[in-house]
Motif scaffolding. Structure first.
Motif, PDB file in Angstrom:
ATOM      1  N   ASN A  30       0.806  -1.189  -0.024  1.00 20.68           N
ATOM      2  CA  ASN A  30       0.053  -0.052  -0.062  1.00 20.68           C
ATOM      3  C   ASN A  30       0.770   1.222  -0.031  1.00 20.68           C
ATOM      4  OD1 ASN A  30      -2.452  -1.445  -0.001  1.00 20.68           O
ATOM      5  ND2 ASN A  30      -2.791  -1.669   2.164  1.00 20.68           N
ATOM      6  N   GLU A  31       1.840   1.174   0.749  1.00 22.30           N
ATOM      7  CA  GLU A  31       2.971   2.331   0.857  1.00 22.30           C
ATOM      8  C   GLU A  31       3.708   2.541  -0.697  1.00 22.30           C
ATOM      9  OE1 GLU A  31       5.074   1.394   4.261  1.00 22.30           O
ATOM     10  OE2 GLU A  31       3.806   2.567   5.592  1.00 22.30           O
ATOM     11  N   LEU A  32       4.179   1.408  -1.006  1.00 26.27           N
ATOM     12  CA  LEU A  32       4.606   1.240  -2.597  1.00 26.27           C
ATOM     13  C   LEU A  32       3.534   2.120  -3.631  1.00 26.27           C
ATOM     14  CD1 LEU A  32       6.609  -1.753  -2.509  1.00 26.27           C
ATOM     15  CD2 LEU A  32       7.647   0.389  -2.563  1.00 26.27           C
ATOM     16  N   LYS A  33       2.435   1.483  -3.416  1.00 30.40           N
ATOM     17  CA  LYS A  33       1.168   2.311  -4.358  1.00 30.40           C
ATOM     18  C   LYS A  33       0.996   3.624  -4.175  1.00 30.40           C
ATOM     19  CE  LYS A  33      -0.858  -2.217  -4.692  1.00 30.40           C
ATOM     20  NZ  LYS A  33      -2.309  -3.081  -4.505  1.00 30.40           N
ATOM     21  N   ASP A  39      13.161   2.488   0.107  1.00 28.19           N
ATOM     22  CA  ASP A  39      14.089   3.171   1.113  1.00 28.19           C
ATOM     23  C   ASP A  39      13.375   4.040   2.159  1.00 28.19           C
ATOM     24  OD1 ASP A  39      16.629   1.903   0.037  1.00 28.19           O
ATOM     25  OD2 ASP A  39      16.930   3.855  -1.311  1.00 28.19           O
ATOM     26  N   GLU A  40      12.334   4.585   1.492  1.00 23.67           N
ATOM     27  CA  GLU A  40      11.649   5.581   2.503  1.00 23.67           C
ATOM     28  C   GLU A  40      10.876   4.480   3.339  1.00 23.67           C
ATOM     29  OE1 GLU A  40      10.500   9.467  -0.080  1.00 23.67           O
ATOM     30  OE2 GLU A  40       9.357   7.423  -0.724  1.00 23.67           O
ATOM     31  N   ILE A  41      10.425   3.631   3.060  1.00 25.13           N
ATOM     32  CA  ILE A  41       9.393   2.584   3.926  1.00 25.13           C
ATOM     33  C   ILE A  41      10.364   1.973   4.917  1.00 25.13           C
ATOM     34  CG2 ILE A  41       8.243   0.431   3.783  1.00 25.13           C
ATOM     35  CD1 ILE A  41       7.329   1.205   0.975  1.00 25.13           C
ATOM     36  N   GLN A  42      11.708   1.594   4.416  1.00 25.13           N
ATOM     37  CA  GLN A  42      12.375   0.828   5.450  1.00 25.13           C
ATOM     38  C   GLN A  42      13.122   2.046   6.401  1.00 25.13           C
ATOM     39  OE1 GLN A  42      15.489  -0.366   2.734  1.00 25.13           O
ATOM     40  NE2 GLN A  42      14.632  -2.779   2.911  1.00 25.13           N
ATOM     41  N   THR A  49      10.491   1.438  14.802  1.00 24.83           N
ATOM     42  CA  THR A  49      11.096   0.300  15.668  1.00 24.83           C
ATOM     43  C   THR A  49      12.014   0.925  16.801  1.00 24.83           C
ATOM     44  OG1 THR A  49      11.012  -1.201  13.980  1.00 24.83           O
ATOM     45  CG2 THR A  49      12.802  -1.811  15.766  1.00 24.83           C
ATOM     46  N   PHE A  50      12.734   1.902  16.384  1.00 21.16           N
ATOM     47  CA  PHE A  50      13.501   2.745  17.563  1.00 21.16           C
ATOM     48  C   PHE A  50      12.307   3.199  18.524  1.00 21.16           C
ATOM     49  CE2 PHE A  50      15.299   6.524  18.986  1.00 21.16           C
ATOM     50  CZ  PHE A  50      16.471   6.100  19.587  1.00 21.16           C
ATOM     51  N   GLU A  51      11.306   3.983  17.973  1.00 23.30           N
ATOM     52  CA  GLU A  51      10.278   4.578  18.929  1.00 23.30           C
ATOM     53  C   GLU A  51       9.879   3.628  19.933  1.00 23.30           C
ATOM     54  OE1 GLU A  51       7.457   6.961  16.732  1.00 23.30           O
ATOM     55  OE2 GLU A  51       9.169   7.982  15.668  1.00 23.30           O
TER      56      GLU A  51
END
Length: 75
Positions: A30-33, A39-42, A49-51
């Motif tokens: 969905n984010e790719l669409k 890279d942005e998604i990662q 994950t850090f939060e």
């Protein structure tokens, strides 16, 4: 993947709880669409994950503090 042990752990996790992995995979699609790059998604995933780790760490510290160091403030 450079680290086979990480890959193996991820595959074991996916087999153990496929619903969560499927949901996460669909979210990536969905984010790719929506126009984001991998890279942005990662980067977003790493930030989330850090939060989550930071929140968990704060929770543990607060629990330890009130349990062992200042029990007068425990609920």
């Amino acid at each position: 993947m450079k680290y086979p042990d990480v890959r193996d752990k991820l595959l074991a996790r996916a087999k153990k709880s496929p619903e969560q992995s499927i949901t996460e995979a669909k979210s990536v699609c969905n984010e790719l669409k929506a126009g984001l790059s991998l890279d942005e998604i990662q980067q977003n995933q790493a930030s989330e994950t850090f939060e989550k780790a930071s929140i968990f760490n704060v929770s543990v510290i607060n629990s330890l503090a009130t349990k062992y160091y200042c029990p007068e403030f425990s609920e």
